[in-house]
Design an enzyme around this catalytic site. Structure first.
Site, PDB file in Angstrom:
ATOM      1  N   ALA A 150       0.898  -1.143  -0.278  1.00  0.00           N
ATOM      2  CA  ALA A 150       0.031  -0.227  -0.191  1.00  0.00           C
ATOM      3  C   ALA A 150       1.100   1.650  -0.124  1.00  0.00           C
ATOM      4  O   ALA A 150       2.304   1.306   0.458  1.00  0.00           O
ATOM      5  CB  ALA A 150      -1.249  -0.046   1.536  1.00  0.00           C
ATOM      6  N   ALA A 187       0.832   5.832   1.110  1.00  0.00           N
ATOM      7  CA  ALA A 187       0.009   7.084   0.783  1.00  0.00           C
ATOM      8  C   ALA A 187       0.463   8.122   0.389  1.00  0.00           C
ATOM      9  O   ALA A 187       1.985   8.134   0.076  1.00  0.00           O
ATOM     10  CB  ALA A 187      -0.659   7.116   2.384  1.00  0.00           C
ATOM     11  N   ALA A 194       4.534   8.005   2.726  1.00  0.00           N
ATOM     12  CA  ALA A 194       4.785   6.255   3.350  1.00  0.00           C
ATOM     13  C   ALA A 194       4.942   5.149   2.008  1.00  0.00           C
ATOM     14  O   ALA A 194       3.227   5.997   1.849  1.00  0.00           O
ATOM     15  CB  ALA A 194       5.070   5.976   4.725  1.00  0.00           C
ATOM     16  N   GLN A 195       5.191   4.104   1.811  1.00  0.00           N
ATOM     17  CA  GLN A 195       4.497   2.950   1.398  1.00  0.00           C
ATOM     18  C   GLN A 195       5.153   1.751   2.055  1.00  0.00           C
ATOM     19  O   GLN A 195       5.737   2.142   3.441  1.00  0.00           O
ATOM     20  CB  GLN A 195       4.642   2.688   0.391  1.00  0.00           C
ATOM     21  N   VAL A 196       3.758   0.846   2.400  1.00  0.00           N
ATOM     22  CA  VAL A 196       3.852  -0.149   3.303  1.00  0.00           C
ATOM     23  C   VAL A 196       4.492  -1.679   2.304  1.00  0.00           C
ATOM     24  O   VAL A 196       3.619  -1.777   1.519  1.00  0.00           O
ATOM     25  CB  VAL A 196       2.504  -0.437   3.956  1.00  0.00           C
ATOM     26  N   LYS A 208       6.404  -0.022   6.948  1.00  0.00           N
ATOM     27  CA  LYS A 208       6.268   1.853   6.662  1.00  0.00           C
ATOM     28  C   LYS A 208       8.001   2.120   6.231  1.00  0.00           C
ATOM     29  O   LYS A 208       8.489   2.885   7.147  1.00  0.00           O
ATOM     30  CB  LYS A 208       5.199   2.077   7.913  1.00  0.00           C
ATOM     31  N   ASP A 249      -6.015  11.401  11.751  1.00  0.00           N
ATOM     32  CA  ASP A 249      -6.052  11.209  10.785  1.00  0.00           C
ATOM     33  C   ASP A 249      -7.420   9.714  10.737  1.00  0.00           C
ATOM     34  O   ASP A 249      -6.603   9.024   9.891  1.00  0.00           O
ATOM     35  CB  ASP A 249      -4.772  11.298   9.916  1.00  0.00           C
TER      36      ASP A 249
END
Length: 484
Positions: free
Chosen positions: A73, A75, A78-80, A94, A229
């Protein structure tokens, strides 16, 4: 279109904001920007390797026995990646996007410049909030801070016997965590953004939203440490490991605010006073916060109209004059509302964001929960057992020269009046529940008898406002204008 988002960072945040509150845009905007919750542009694996080498002096495959090169994923910042520790534990890694640190300064300067220009162009005070906002956005890109936030939030939620079992926050693995890399327990679940999957999961959407609202209400009114958030991409639904009940998993703990105890208590009293129509207390709290327009702030808090002359549970169609005055006087009311920005509690900036997103989450699932009622009940819990919070402290009780009898008498009077105030509040909540369930019953009856969905209680309020705007002022809003 997505070439725009190669700039990422702040711009993807804007896109996520549009996806969460597409209030005045066609539904196509909502569907398009919704992917930015967890499907934003991905950076190449080579960039991920470079960050690992800079932060840990090794490559990902040297730290983990397995590390998926393709991000699971992605966003805004960052990305996971899915990975496996040497002991076989599955983890979510992350990784901050490489240009975030360099770009953050420019993005925040642009944000502050836009606010300054907006204030000069429209003569509306908005720049006052930028320093506080910048501070918390900078904290969001520090993943060590995020890890500590996650642990603190888990500890706070564990103090409530119900939420301790219903809400879960993934464990942080500190040996594999740095300021730009966060390693946490891997959790399989359904993202709240995947509405159809949530509805087909077999879990009650009502139960899910009750847990979600309770979790964030506990943070706002009880612990004072608030996740700011809570968009659908940061909420997972899974089957509880020890039962068949749903469990809510909260992700992404970078953006939190810490309320002062004074603000938390006053905010609880503010919510309580809304339902008691206690104008004196409402005005006193708002004046202390530098807010002059009580009705406007109350409406923003409840996320529905409030005028101080009508009980919260009573709904009526806004008149043409009401809507006209709202439109004409909006700028002046906004200026008056923000007349003393030095006194406005900065916590309100992000608390309002939290509540607005939670409302949208409830709406996108068909408004299965009476959000206002639940929030009010948690506000009551936040006041605790001190009756003076219900009726107001008397200076005599703090007067060292007052006799023991007079102090005892005042305490007794405060307790009695506080008790009356409490039960009046509970009656108001009962009236709200009655109205809410009556609307739900009417909706179900129409579906069963006529095959027609009349909409939820909040949907009907939205329709009333939309019709008046269209028929009387010629302002046409999309039919999904108030949806998340």
């Amino acid at each position: 279109m997505f070439a725009f988002f190669h700039s990422s960072g702040l711009y993807i945040k804007f896109g996520q904001g549009i996806a969460t509150q597409a209030a005045v845009l066609p539904p196509q905007y909502n569907r398009t920007f919704k992917v930015l919750y967890d499907d934003a542009p991905i950076v190449p694996y080579e960039d991920v390797v470079r960050i690992f080498e800079e932060d840990f002096g090794c490559r990902p495959d040297e730290m983990f026995v397995e590390f998926e090169r393709e991000a699971f994923a992605s966003a805004s910042i960052a990305q996971v990646h899915r990975a496996k520790l040497p002991d076989g534990t599955l983890v979510a890694v992350k990784v901050q996007k490489p240009y975030i640190r360099d770009q953050l300064d420019w993005d925040l300067r642009a944000y502050k410049a836009v606010c300054w220009l907006f204030e000069k162009a429209f003569d509306l005070p908005v720049y006052w909030s930028t320093e506080y906002t910048e501070k918390h956005l900078r904290q969001e890109v520090d993943f060590i801070n995020e890890g500590h936030n996650a642990e603190k939030a888990a500890k706070n939620l564990a103090t409530d016997s119900g939420l301790a079992d219903q809400v879960y926050i993934p464990k942080v693995f500190w040996k594999q965590t740095s300021s730009r890399i966060l390693t946490a327990e891997w959790i399989d679940g359904i993202s709240l953004s995947e509405t159809e999957k949530v509805e087909k999961s077999g879990f009650s959407t009502k139960t899910i939203m009750e847990i979600v609202i309770a979790a964030f209400a506990h943070q706002i009114f009880m612990s004072g440490f608030v996740h700011c958030d809570p968009h659908p991409g940061n909420i997972l639904i899974r089957k509880h490991p020890a039962s068949n009940k749903p469990q809510v998993v909260l992700l992404d703990h970078g953006l939190y605010v810490t309320e002062s105890d004074k603000f938390r208590t006053e905010y609880c009293r503010f919510w309580k006073s809304l339902f008691l129509m206690d104008t004196k207390t409402l005005e006193g709290i708002c004046q202390g916060w530098g807010i002059q327009d009580v009705n406007m702030f109350a409406s923003a808090t409840l996320l529905r109209p409030y005028n101080g002359k009508q009980a919260v549970h009573i709904t009526s169609k806004p008149t043409t004059q009401d809507v006209y005055e709202m439109q004409i006087q909006l700028k002046q009311r906004a200026k008056q509302f923000l007349s003393n920005t030095e006194l406005i509690p900065r916590e309100l900036i992000f608390i309002g964001r939290n509540m607005n997103i939670v409302r949208s989450n409830n709406k996108v699932l068909g408004s299965p929960v009476n959000r206002i009622n639940m929030m009010a009940q948690w506000a009551v819990k936040g006041l605790g057992s001190d009756w003076s919070q219900w009726y107001g402290e008397d200076g005599l009780m703090r007067d060292p020269n007052a006799s023991t009898f007079r102090i005892w008498y005042k305490q007794l009077v405060t307790a009695i009046r506080g008790g009356v105030s409490y039960w009046t509040f509970q009656i108001a909540l009962f009236a709200i529940s009655t109205t809410y369930y009556a609307s739900q019953l009417w909706r179900s009856a129409n579906k069963l008898l006529f095959g027609k969905d009349t909409g939820s209680f909040e949907d009907m309020l939205d329709n009333q406002v939309r019709n008046v705007l269209s028929n009387e002022l010629g302002v046409v809003l999309d039919e999904n204008a108030f949806d998340a």
